[in-house]
Design a protein around this motif. Structure first.
Motif, PDB file in Angstrom:
ATOM      1  N   GLY A   1     -21.440 -32.734 -11.367  1.00 49.49           N
ATOM      2  CA  GLY A   1     -21.652 -33.588 -12.553  1.00 49.49           C
ATOM      3  C   GLY A   1     -22.708 -34.632 -12.235  1.00 49.49           C
ATOM      4  N   GLY A   2     -22.720 -35.713 -13.019  1.00 46.91           N
ATOM      5  CA  GLY A   2     -23.687 -36.780 -12.753  1.00 46.91           C
ATOM      6  C   GLY A   2     -25.063 -36.520 -13.344  1.00 46.91           C
ATOM      7  N   TYR A   3     -25.174 -35.534 -14.244  1.00 50.45           N
ATOM      8  CA  TYR A   3     -26.466 -35.272 -14.900  1.00 50.45           C
ATOM      9  C   TYR A   3     -26.251 -35.174 -16.409  1.00 50.45           C
ATOM     10  N   PHE A   4     -27.340 -35.085 -17.163  1.00 51.61           N
ATOM     11  CA  PHE A   4     -27.277 -35.024 -18.623  1.00 51.61           C
ATOM     12  C   PHE A   4     -27.779 -33.674 -19.099  1.00 51.61           C
ATOM     13  N   VAL A   5     -27.274 -33.212 -20.247  1.00 50.46           N
ATOM     14  CA  VAL A   5     -27.830 -32.009 -20.892  1.00 50.46           C
ATOM     15  C   VAL A   5     -28.557 -32.505 -22.144  1.00 50.46           C
ATOM     16  N   VAL A   6     -29.896 -32.473 -22.084  1.00 52.03           N
ATOM     17  CA  VAL A   6     -30.706 -32.964 -23.207  1.00 52.03           C
ATOM     18  C   VAL A   6     -31.603 -31.839 -23.683  1.00 52.03           C
ATOM     19  N   ARG A   7     -31.455 -31.489 -24.962  1.00 51.71           N
ATOM     20  CA  ARG A   7     -32.216 -30.386 -25.582  1.00 51.71           C
ATOM     21  C   ARG A   7     -32.122 -29.116 -24.753  1.00 51.71           C
ATOM     22  N   GLY A   8     -30.904 -28.869 -24.233  1.00 49.73           N
ATOM     23  CA  GLY A   8     -30.634 -27.616 -23.526  1.00 49.73           C
ATOM     24  C   GLY A   8     -30.922 -27.619 -22.048  1.00 49.73           C
ATOM     25  N   SER A   9     -31.701 -28.582 -21.534  1.00 50.89           N
ATOM     26  CA  SER A   9     -31.996 -28.567 -20.094  1.00 50.89           C
ATOM     27  C   SER A   9     -31.245 -29.682 -19.370  1.00 50.89           C
ATOM     28  N   GLU A  10     -30.907 -29.411 -18.111  1.00 49.25           N
ATOM     29  CA  GLU A  10     -30.131 -30.363 -17.306  1.00 49.25           C
ATOM     30  C   GLU A  10     -31.079 -31.362 -16.652  1.00 49.25           C
ATOM     31  N   LYS A  11     -30.842 -32.635 -16.905  1.00 49.31           N
ATOM     32  CA  LYS A  11     -31.743 -33.670 -16.395  1.00 49.31           C
ATOM     33  C   LYS A  11     -30.993 -34.643 -15.500  1.00 49.31           C
TER      34      LYS A  11
ATOM     35  N   THR B   1     -17.820 -32.510 -38.261  1.00 46.17           N
ATOM     36  CA  THR B   1     -18.141 -32.492 -36.828  1.00 46.17           C
ATOM     37  C   THR B   1     -17.029 -31.792 -36.055  1.00 46.17           C
ATOM     38  N   LYS B   2     -17.426 -31.183 -34.927  1.00 48.30           N
ATOM     39  CA  LYS B   2     -16.415 -30.576 -34.047  1.00 48.30           C
ATOM     40  C   LYS B   2     -16.756 -30.908 -32.600  1.00 48.30           C
ATOM     41  N   PRO B   3     -15.732 -31.001 -31.722  1.00 47.62           N
ATOM     42  CA  PRO B   3     -16.000 -31.288 -30.304  1.00 47.62           C
ATOM     43  C   PRO B   3     -16.879 -30.193 -29.704  1.00 47.62           C
ATOM     44  N   ILE B   4     -17.674 -30.560 -28.718  1.00 53.56           N
ATOM     45  CA  ILE B   4     -18.580 -29.585 -28.097  1.00 53.56           C
ATOM     46  C   ILE B   4     -18.483 -29.683 -26.581  1.00 53.56           C
ATOM     47  N   SER B   5     -18.701 -28.562 -25.898  1.00 47.09           N
ATOM     48  CA  SER B   5     -18.667 -28.560 -24.430  1.00 47.09           C
ATOM     49  C   SER B   5     -20.097 -28.545 -23.888  1.00 47.09           C
ATOM     50  N   PRO B   6     -20.295 -28.990 -22.639  1.00 42.15           N
ATOM     51  CA  PRO B   6     -21.652 -28.997 -22.066  1.00 42.15           C
ATOM     52  C   PRO B   6     -22.276 -27.607 -22.039  1.00 42.15           C
ATOM     53  N   HIS B   7     -21.430 -26.560 -21.776  1.00 42.88           N
ATOM     54  CA  HIS B   7     -21.955 -25.202 -21.677  1.00 42.88           C
ATOM     55  C   HIS B   7     -22.533 -24.737 -23.016  1.00 42.88           C
TER      56      HIS B   7
ATOM     57  N   SER C   1     -16.564 -40.956 -17.844  1.00 45.68           N
ATOM     58  CA  SER C   1     -15.279 -41.208 -18.510  1.00 45.68           C
ATOM     59  C   SER C   1     -15.237 -40.677 -19.944  1.00 45.68           C
ATOM     60  N   ASN C   2     -16.394 -40.569 -20.632  1.00 52.16           N
ATOM     61  CA  ASN C   2     -16.407 -40.068 -22.017  1.00 52.16           C
ATOM     62  C   ASN C   2     -16.602 -38.562 -22.109  1.00 52.16           C
ATOM     63  N   CYS C   3     -16.826 -37.905 -20.961  1.00 44.50           N
ATOM     64  CA  CYS C   3     -17.081 -36.462 -20.960  1.00 44.50           C
ATOM     65  C   CYS C   3     -15.770 -35.696 -21.089  1.00 44.50           C
ATOM     66  N   ILE C   4     -15.807 -34.532 -21.765  1.00 44.43           N
ATOM     67  CA  ILE C   4     -14.572 -33.747 -21.961  1.00 44.43           C
ATOM     68  C   ILE C   4     -14.094 -33.092 -20.664  1.00 44.43           C
ATOM     69  N   LEU C   5     -14.956 -33.076 -19.618  1.00 45.44           N
ATOM     70  CA  LEU C   5     -14.569 -32.436 -18.343  1.00 45.44           C
ATOM     71  C   LEU C   5     -13.727 -33.364 -17.458  1.00 45.44           C
ATOM     72  N   THR C   6     -13.662 -34.650 -17.816  1.00 42.20           N
ATOM     73  CA  THR C   6     -12.938 -35.622 -16.981  1.00 42.20           C
ATOM     74  C   THR C   6     -11.449 -35.303 -16.911  1.00 42.20           C
ATOM     75  N   GLY C   7     -10.927 -35.294 -15.688  1.00 44.07           N
ATOM     76  CA  GLY C   7      -9.487 -35.102 -15.485  1.00 44.07           C
ATOM     77  C   GLY C   7      -8.996 -33.684 -15.690  1.00 44.07           C
ATOM     78  N   LYS C   8      -9.913 -32.719 -15.846  1.00 43.41           N
ATOM     79  CA  LYS C   8      -9.498 -31.315 -16.066  1.00 43.41           C
ATOM     80  C   LYS C   8      -9.225 -30.633 -14.726  1.00 43.41           C
ATOM     81  N   SER C   9      -8.259 -29.703 -14.729  1.00 45.26           N
ATOM     82  CA  SER C   9      -7.947 -28.935 -13.509  1.00 45.26           C
ATOM     83  C   SER C   9      -8.994 -27.826 -13.340  1.00 45.26           C
ATOM     84  N   PRO C  10      -9.109 -27.227 -12.117  1.00 38.24           N
ATOM     85  CA  PRO C  10     -10.086 -26.147 -11.916  1.00 38.24           C
ATOM     86  C   PRO C  10      -9.931 -25.010 -12.936  1.00 38.24           C
ATOM     87  N   ALA C  11      -8.677 -24.674 -13.305  1.00 32.08           N
ATOM     88  CA  ALA C  11      -8.453 -23.577 -14.275  1.00 32.08           C
ATOM     89  C   ALA C  11      -8.995 -23.970 -15.654  1.00 32.08           C
TER      90      ALA C  11
END
Length: 414
Positions: free
Chosen positions: A89-99, A17-23, A66-76
């Motif tokens: 934020g505040g949404y989910f990415v399920v099977r490629g679409s934002e819900k 397994t490897k970490p994954i980003s929302p994008h 809190s479990n998302c990799i984007l938490t606490g990241k700077s704009p850069a």
């Protein structure tokens, strides 16, 4: 058993397994989710087996949680991950679409609503609700006396009997809880007389009386409970019962997961030849919980069989027509009321929503007043530790309510 939700990852081959980003999930039509793992302990024959971090399924992760990799990241850092720093934020990415899970509107629960009933009499009703059960209790006025009305009781119970069943045995304590003003006491006196007429003076007598008015007696381990236990159970678990959607859905799926495991174990263990080789881990299916959560979020149809709850349109695809439309989608509030019914009550402005909902931003036509939006300055708070606030309150002179009598609580002078 301990349960953990890890950080978002993707399986790139057998057990790798490897970490994954929302994008990356958006581009590859994948679900941005994290593994749910448990620690279990069970006996196999005479052997005690302990297994740590055993996967049981995957949980879709909300962006910026809190479990998302984007938490606490700077704009850069966000820009490096191909995320817009202004994305809420505040949404989910399920099977490629934002819900987005829409905010669900429902009647105020655990709040007293005083209104006139059909006969023009004053009544006070409370919809008492927890994740397990929901019940409606009504305090009605009949012939100058107050009674509690509930579906599980064969007849209305005098209010003072309920007070005594809850532990307020002396009439003085009851009056102090209601109010000691002369006008109130003269109105409340018939209730005390009613209780005396029924010869109920102690908590046990009151519980016995309520227990005799129950519609249905429950069996507990094959034995029928006593009237006192039944009444106590009714008061604590039904009349005075006081969870968010995803936790309900997970609980429902987890219960199904456990019952299937139990079914398999019950089939195999009685056979002596196979019992010694039986390993519960081999029969733990991860797809049940994973598919249940993914399907509910991607289709928007939430079906919870244990709680008899069927809801459609709970989630919708996040509108990305413009930045404002995406923000507007996040603040939309959906009502469970049927749009086709021509009733004005649920569509009208409610005083309890003042300052929180926009009074003018609602669609025209049949959905008017049923689809609402949060006001621009509304900020949704999440569960925080209340200990620091309690400390500050006590330092400012707030007194512990459990140490005060009813008279002190309701007195206007304190």
């Amino acid at each position: 058993m301990n349960i953990y939700v890890g950080s978002p990852d993707v399986e790139e081959g057998f057990n790798i397994t490897k970490p994954i980003s929302p994008h990356e999930c958006r581009l590859r039509d994948m679900t941005y989710s994290a593994p749910i793992t448990v620690d279990i302990e069970y006996t196999r024959g005479t052997q005690r087996v302990i297994r740590k971090h055993l996967p049981i399924g995957r949980m879709p992760i909300m962006l910026r949680s809190s479990n998302c990799i984007l938490t606490g990241k700077s704009p850069a850092e966000l820009a490096k991950l191909n995320e817009c720093p202004l994305d809420p934020g505040g949404y989910f990415v399920v099977r490629g679409s934002e819900k987005v899970i829409l905010i669900q509107e429902q009647l105020s629960k655990n709040r007293m609503i005083v209104e006139l009933d059909r006969k023009g009499m004053v009544s006070c009703n409370v919809t008492s609700s927890t994740h397990e059960r929901k019940s409606r209790t009504v305090v009605i006025l009949k012939k100058g006396r107050h009674y509690i009305k509930h579906n599980s009781l064969t007849e209305d119970v005098p209010i003072v009997v309920v007070f005594k069943a809850l532990g307020l045995e002396s009439d003085q304590e009851v009056v102090q809880m209601v109010g000691t003003e002369d006008s109130l006491m003269s109105q409340f006196a018939p209730n005390l007389e009613e209780c005396h007429r029924l010869q109920i003076f102690t908590q046990t007598q009151a519980l016995n009386y309520i227990g005799s008015k129950l519609r249905q007696r429950q069996r507990w381990g094959g034995q029928i409970k006593t009237k006192v236990d039944e009444a106590r159970d009714l008061l604590t678990n039904t009349v005075l019962t006081h969870v968010p959607l995803i936790s309900l859905l997970f609980e429902d799926l987890f219960k199904k997961f456990n019952s299937e495991l139990k079914k398999i174990a019950d089939q195999i263990i009685p056979k002596p030849s196979r019992a010694a080789l039986f390993d519960v881990v081999k029969h733990m299916r991860q797809d049940k919980i994973t598919n249940g959560l993914n399907t509910a979020i991607s289709t928007g149809n939430w079906s919870l069989k244990r709680f008899k709850m069927e809801r459609a349109g709970v989630t919708q695809i996040l509108s990305r027509l413009s930045y404002i439309s995406a923000l507007g989608m996040m603040t939309r509030i959906s009502s469970q009321f049927e749009k086709t019914r021509k009733v004005s009550g649920p569509r009208s402005l409610q005083p309890s929503q003042w300052g929180m909902l926009c009074p003018s931003d609602t669609p025209e036509g049949e959905a008017c007043g049923l689809v609402k939006n949060l006001a621009l300055m509304t900020h949704i708070t999440t569960d925080l530790d209340e200990q620091p606030i309690t400390k500050v309150a006590f330092n400012l002179g707030v007194e512990d309510v459990s140490l005060l009598s009813g008279e002190e609580v309701s007195s206007s002078e304190v």
